[in-house]
Design an enzyme around this catalytic site. Structure first.
Site, mmCIF file in Angstrom:
data_model
loop_
_atom_site.group_PDB
_atom_site.id
_atom_site.type_symbol
_atom_site.label_atom_id
_atom_site.label_comp_id
_atom_site.label_asym_id
_atom_site.label_seq_id
_atom_site.Cartn_x
_atom_site.Cartn_y
_atom_site.Cartn_z
ATOM 1 N N ARG A 15 0.836 -1.203 0.000
ATOM 2 C CA ARG A 15 0.000 0.000 0.000
ATOM 3 C C ARG A 15 0.873 1.256 0.000
ATOM 4 O O ARG A 15 1.025 1.922 -1.007
ATOM 5 C CB ARG A 15 -0.947 -0.019 1.209
ATOM 6 C CG ARG A 15 -2.154 0.935 1.051
ATOM 7 C CD ARG A 15 -1.864 2.387 1.411
ATOM 8 N NE ARG A 15 -1.447 2.597 2.781
ATOM 9 C CZ ARG A 15 -1.029 3.762 3.247
ATOM 10 N NH1 ARG A 15 -0.941 4.830 2.443
ATOM 11 N NH2 ARG A 15 -0.640 3.887 4.508
ATOM 12 N N GLU A 145 -3.746 10.911 10.568
ATOM 13 C CA GLU A 145 -2.880 11.532 9.564
ATOM 14 C C GLU A 145 -2.302 12.857 10.074
ATOM 15 O O GLU A 145 -3.007 13.658 10.676
ATOM 16 C CB GLU A 145 -3.666 11.768 8.272
ATOM 17 C CG GLU A 145 -2.797 12.260 7.127
ATOM 18 C CD GLU A 145 -3.585 12.524 5.858
ATOM 19 O OE1 GLU A 145 -2.953 12.620 4.793
ATOM 20 O OE2 GLU A 145 -4.825 12.641 5.926
#
Length: 506
Positions: A15, A145
């Site tokens: 990923r 994030e």
């Protein structure tokens, strides 16, 4: 002795690693790598894709989850998902994935300027996503994030967010240094503060390598109490990449004895080389643990030290990683380097012959040629063969010319029994012109040259370098045939070396 703490290794090569510029794995390649990571390397989990990217990604995830269900690994397969009103969950249901790594905003800056939402609005949407996932049998891990900048600039928001998540049915909290900006001290302090405040929450640390601090930051996060790490094969990833799996495994095994990881060291190199092939992302020769040069001793003094109680060994023994120590052959090679390579080949030479071979290797090294172990038998053959015949004829110098529209020509200065003779001639190629010049000289002296009946050129089998070229020429003089060999980095020069041997034999 206290019980060692287990740390989960989550590999995100498929990923985050695939976000390396220019890299795109096919569905078959993804499945092959996934199998190797779980069955061969024994990582604990793998993150294989992002939801809703493409049809190819959809098919890749389906093939991996189908295999994982049969193999009993489905709970180890993770997919990056988004707060998108259930679209990611719907995609995961169709692909058969059972664990989502939900991407959320870990800094007030990202939340305010990218999502343009309040914390309350963001938390509500996240709660709805987690509930929907749970209803459909999907576990949730949550990425914060830009968490590293969040801890620097808006820690109150980060703790408010984790307070909220602590009341949600999530399995893991994923803390990424999204922009690779943390120092080792900050990595320790930030992870430690979260583990102290939320000791029961499983915390993963996700490092990037923008300042070449990825491994150091991971080491500090482990010391601070991190429960899991996100790594990639060969350090693949956006920009400067992610913390590299092989280096982190070696560092933890050697420097953090209170921690236990399940990764199988011996398989690291094998998997690394396969990923290198599939991705086209080349491993630097000096890459720790994996690079071609990292278990190669170049200086002769190091090889000598290895012969005397392994004076230049450390804990990074190549055998740990399925590799072997090598001893480079070049201008810094000493007798010990040559002996080590001879031992590996099962060859034995006298000290006098080793000195001759060493001199030849140093000559090649001065020409910036890379000599390999596979080249060594050819060098030995050439050097020892050269000393069997008295050198009465010497090719002192020559000029070879090859120009478009003109026939190749050669000027040769040849010494025969002390007499220096210079001549030139043309031919159909450079070597043919060289032979025409010799024929001219020998005819003038009333001597005959043998006839060239075969001409073969080869490089040492298995050699990875272009250092050496061997030319074997078969000659016929009267009713007798014989062969001479020449060795050089240049094909024409190796043929000239073989020819000089012929001139001395006759």
């Amino acid at each position: 002795m206290s019980k060692r703490r287990n740390i989960e290794i989550m590999d995100t090569t498929l990923r985050d690693g695939e976000q390396t510029s220019g890299v795109s794995f096919s569905a078959t390649e993804k499945l092959t790598i996934a199998k190797l990571l779980l069955e061969e390397l024994h990582v604990d989990r793998i993150e294989i894709a992002s939801t809703r990217v493409s049809e190819g990604e959809y098919n890749a995830v389906k093939s991996i989850t189908s295999w994982a269900k049969e193999a009993g690994f489905i709970d180890k397969i993770e997919v990056l998902s988004f707060v998108d009103k259930g679209l990611s969950i719907e995609w995961m249901i169709k692909t058969g994935a059972k664990v989502q790594n939900l991407l959320t905003k870990g800094s007030l800056n990202h939340l305010t300027h990218q999502l343009k939402k309040t914390p309350e609005q963001h938390f509500k949407a996240i709660s709805e996503n987690i509930s929907l996932a749970l209803e459909n049998g999907i576990e949730t891990n949550v990425y914060l994030e830009d968490w590293s900048n969040g801890m620097r600039n808006s820690p109150d928001y980060v703790f408010e967010f984790i307070d909220f998540l602590a009341g949600q049915p999530i399995k893991r909290l994923l803390l990424p240094d999204t922009l690779g900006v943390l120092t080792p001290t900050e990595s320790y302090d930030f992870v430690y503060s979260i583990k102290q405040r939320y000791p029961k929450i499983h915390v993963d640390f996700h490092a990037h390598n923008d300042y070449d601090l990825g491994v150091a930051n991971v080491l500090e996060a482990v010391r601070a109490g991190a429960d899991g790490l996100h790594l990639t094969v060969n350090g693949m990833g956006e920009r400067a990449g992610n913390a590299p799996l092989a280096s982190v495994v070696a560092v933890i095994n050697d420097f953090v004895p209170e921690v236990k990881i399940g990764v199988k060291e011996k398989s690291l190199y094998k998997v690394s080389k396969l990923v290198e092939t599939f991705s086209g992302f080349r491993i630097p020769e000096n890459k720790p643990v994996l690079g071609d040069n990292v278990f190669t001793q170049t200086a002769g003094i190091h090889a000598d030290g290895d012969n005397k109680k392994n004076l230049y060994f450390n804990d990074l023994l190549p055998e740990r990683f399925g590799r072997k120590r090598q001893y480079a052959l070049g201008k810094t090679s000493g007798k010990a380097n040559i002996q080590k390579n001879l031992q590996q080949l099962g060859l034995y030479l006298s000290d006098e012959d080793i000195a001759k071979v060493t001199k030849r290797i140093i000559e090649l090294g001065d020409k910036k040629e890379v000599v390999t172990k596979e080249d060594l038998p050819y060098i030995i053959s050439d050097v020892l063969d050269s000393n069997t015949v008295e050198q009465k004829v010497i090719v002192e110098s020559y000029v070879l010319t090859h120009s478009k529209g003109l026939r190749p020509s050669t000027t040769v200065s040849l010494r025969i029994d002390g007499e220096l003779i210079e001549e030139n001639a043309q031919g159909d190629g450079q070597f043919d012109a060289f032979m025409s010049t010799l024929k001219k000289i020998y005819t003038e002296k009333g001597m005959e040259l043998p006839k060239l009946t075969d001409y073969a050129v080869r490089i040492p089998p298995g050699s990875n370098s272009d250092a050496l070229c061997e030319t074997v020429i078969t000659w016929k003089l009267g009713d007798k045939s014989f062969k001479t060999r020449g060795l050089d980095s240049d094909q024409t020069v190796s043929a000239i070396v073989a020819t000089q041997k012929m001139l001395n034999i006759i």
